[in-house]
Design an enzyme around this catalytic site. Structure first.
Site, PDB file in Angstrom:
ATOM      1  N   SER A 118      -9.753  -1.352   7.247  1.00 27.26           N
ATOM      2  CA  SER A 118      -9.042  -1.087   5.995  1.00 27.26           C
ATOM      3  C   SER A 118      -8.243  -2.248   5.417  1.00 27.26           C
ATOM      4  O   SER A 118      -7.881  -2.212   4.241  1.00 27.26           O
ATOM      5  CB  SER A 118      -8.116   0.116   6.175  1.00 27.26           C
ATOM      6  OG  SER A 118      -8.869   1.303   6.138  1.00 27.26           O
ATOM      7  N   SER A 166      -9.420   0.937   3.333  1.00 28.09           N
ATOM      8  CA  SER A 166      -8.594   1.791   2.511  1.00 28.09           C
ATOM      9  C   SER A 166      -7.485   1.051   1.770  1.00 28.09           C
ATOM     10  O   SER A 166      -6.875   1.632   0.869  1.00 28.09           O
ATOM     11  CB  SER A 166      -7.967   2.890   3.359  1.00 28.09           C
ATOM     12  OG  SER A 166      -7.078   2.345   4.299  1.00 28.09           O
ATOM     13  N   LYS A 190       0.853  -1.195   0.000  1.00 28.82           N
ATOM     14  CA  LYS A 190       0.000   0.000   0.000  1.00 28.82           C
ATOM     15  C   LYS A 190       0.886   1.242   0.000  1.00 28.82           C
ATOM     16  O   LYS A 190       1.892   1.282   0.723  1.00 28.82           O
ATOM     17  CB  LYS A 190      -0.858  -0.059   1.271  1.00 28.82           C
ATOM     18  CG  LYS A 190      -1.952   0.961   1.396  1.00 28.82           C
ATOM     19  CD  LYS A 190      -2.719   0.701   2.701  1.00 28.82           C
ATOM     20  CE  LYS A 190      -3.896   1.609   2.901  1.00 28.82           C
ATOM     21  NZ  LYS A 190      -4.607   1.302   4.182  1.00 28.82           N
TER      22      LYS A 190
END
Ligand SMILES: *[C@@H]1O[C@H](CO)[C@@H](O)[C@H](O)[C@H]1NC(C)=O
Ligand SMILES: *[C@@H]1O[C@H](CO)[C@@H](O)[C@H](O)[C@H]1NC(C)=O
Length: 564
Positions: free
Chosen positions: A236, A212, A137
């Site tokens: 997330s 996320s 990420k």
């Protein structure tokens, strides 16, 4: 390479975004052999892989971490071949779902060549993850690369060194080859930013990949990765894992290294985020966590807990006891989620080797109030400053969680103490509820022990329609309690099985919003979306939660369907 088109150097937010996308596209174009232009993207993008990749690339990218580890360590397959295959599938995943911020072909191929030489010279792997591709990420810092955490104004910030977690995984032999999208502010259960736009679900582009860590989710769902790094403060890691039919774990906070990440609210101690894996296999998640803990991350990061990996058998011949949370009492899950739960419960009961009881939700509405009042303690000031600095507009779900959040407070120190005390009282009450599940039954009054894990939905629907993932309660609940939670794939939405009309009178506004979505779109609208479930354990029982799922997977063949 650091971005030069930045708002600090006078560019508009649109120019910064265009430049970042151009950079991303250049890294995609650098993949060899290159992928053709793709114009015929179907709503379910999964078949694209068979159309555009070779049989060998498909075989490699659909292998599990545990199989690749063996083949890479004994030289049956080279790290270079593995990375090339994943780079190509990740490039295709970008075209299908918009999940990549940049690929790292040069770095990754150099690293793979080094590892291949190391194996040839030393006749042994460099570490437990020798040659394993890991996607990351974006807000996890990588030395020398841009670090924007989803804010346009932060483009141009460069990580001075690799995040602590990457340093350990690198020493263990990992190859970092892809960086993935995240939403503006990181506080969505979807992935939508002004830098890259919307990341979609590979199984149906009208649905979200979750967030996320939604770039990770889409990339793994598409099999452009077998192991990735996500972070989780409200769902997330878990929402993207669930929405894309892969495994994902949010460990208890303080177990895995957090140093070197970029985000707002760093330094907050009352609600602490966790980093963790998403993987196409449970063993992939376990190897990731164990490798990190075996490297004693607390020796460098003193905020972590100095607990070694617990390899004991937590059950020792006794039955695993699972408690089922059908509905959190706030927002009722859509029928496909309830169907998946029912099927797992029926199969577990039939197996006879697992005890199944009911879990009554304990004030999950209050839990949401508490956690929603403990995010953004400065009244969203940091997020406001970050977006104002570039004049980028707020994405709809940023607005939802900051501006339309009635529980948000601009705290004073005193009000924060009060809210934190409320959190601790709730934690103590929940603990007492859990302890009360211990029963003394049986002919001789023998003690039966408490529930081991809660089996829960991951959200109130399968992968939501874009911009509708508004109820966080099924995941944020376990952040408030700081309980470890593990996601596993179960089934997918099926028009035949889920199509029947269900009569239901919603009990509140949030419930109505969610139920109206089902009334409006129905099974057809969520067709092919993976349905996943969640195992939750008590604080610091991470290893036990993993073992619980290992036991359940022996009893019940999961998932019920193939996704790929
Ligand atoms: C609650 O349960 C835990 C785990 O079984 C146990 O260690 C603890 O002593 C119990 N606490 C109370 C107050 O009963
Ligand atoms: C995806 O969503 C659309 C719009 O709701 C729906 O018509 C379609 O059937 C879904 N699934 C697929 C695979 O197209």
């Amino acid at each position: 390479m650091a971005a030069t088109v930045t708002t600090a150097s006078g560019a508009t937010w649109q120019e910064v975004a265009a430049d970042r996308q151009k950079h991303r596209d250049a890294t995609i174009a650098a993949i060899a052999p290159p992928l053709p232009e793709i114009t015929d993207t179907p709503l379910n993008t999964i078949p694209l892989a068979k159309k555009y990749l070779t049989a060998e690339e498909i075989k490699i990218t659909e292998s599990y971490v545990e199989d690749l580890v063996v083949q890479l360590a004994n030289g049956a397959i080279s790290s270079t071949i593995v990375i090339k295959a994943f780079l190509r599938r990740a490039a295709l995943a970008q075209k299908a779902t918009n999940c990549i911020t940049e690929l790292l072909p040069q770095r990754a191929l150099d690293r793979a060549a080094f590892l291949d030489k190391y194996l040839a010279d030393h006749k042994k792997p460099i570490g437990p993850l020798h040659g394993i591709p890991i996607s990351v990420k974006e807000h996890v810092g990588m030395k020398g690369l841009d670090l924007n955490a989803g804010f346009v104004a932060w483009v141009g910030t460069v990580a001075e060194e690799d995040a602590h977690i990457l340093q350990i995984l690198w020493r263990a032999g990992a190859v970092f080859y892809a960086r993935t999208t995240q939403p503006q502010s990181l506080m969505h259960l979807e992935t939508s930013s002004n830098l890259y736009g919307v990341t979609t679900n590979p199984f149906n582009s009208t649905l979200t990949s979750g967030g996320s860590s939604g770039g990770e989710g889409a990339l793994l769902g598409f099999r452009g990765s077998c192991l990735g790094i996500g972070t989780d403060i409200g769902g997330s890691i878990r929402s993207p894992a669930a929405n894309n039919g892969v495994y994902g774990m949010k460990p208890t906070s303080g177990r895995l290294p957090m140093g070197g990440m970029s985000a707002t609210m760093l330094g907050a101690e009352h609600i602490v985020p966790a980093v963790g894996p998403l993987s196409t296999s449970l063993k992939g998640c376990k190897l990731f966590i164990k490798t990190l803990i075996d490297n004693k991350p607390w020796s460098k990061e003193p905020s972590l807990l100095p607990f070694p990996w617990k390899s004991e058998d937590f059950f020792q011949g006794r039955k695993l006891k699972v408690a089922v949370l059908w509905d959190d009492g706030v927002v009722k899950p859509h029928p496909p989620v309830t169907r998946a739960l029912k099927q797992v419960v029926e199969k577990l009961k039939k197996s006879g080797n697992v005890d199944v009881v009911e879990w009554k939700p304990f004030q999950h509405d209050i839990a949401w109030e508490i956690i929603a009042s403990l995010y953004f303690c400065d009244g969203g000031g940091e997020e406001k400053a970050a977006t104002d600095a570039s004049s980028e507009p707020l994405r709809p779900l940023t607005r939802h969680i900051i501006h339309d959040n009635p529980h948000m407070e601009h705290h004073t120190i005193a009000s924060m103490w009060t809210a934190t005390k409320r959190r601790d009282k709730y934690r103590a009450d929940y603990n007492a509820v859990w302890n009360e599940t211990a029963t003394s039954v049986g002919p001789n009054g023998e003690f039966e022990g408490t529930v081991d894990v809660i089996l829960s939905p991951v959200g109130p629907s399968a992968a939501p329609k874009i911009d509708t993932a508004k109820w966080w309660g099924y995941t944020s609940q376990w952040n408030l309690l700081d309980y470890p939670a593990l996601i596993f794939p179960v089934d997918k939405v099926d028009v035949e099985k889920d199509g029947e009309k269900v009569k239901y009178e919603p009990r509140n506004e949030k419930d109505r919003y969610n139920w109206d979505l089902w009334e409006k779109f129905g099974a057809e609208g969520y067709k092919d979306a993976p349905i996943s479930l969640q195992f939750v354990g008590r604080r610091y029982e991470d290893e036990k939660v993993i073992q619980a799922l290992e036991i359940v997977k022996k009893e019940v063949a999961l998932p019920f369907v193939e996704y790929i």
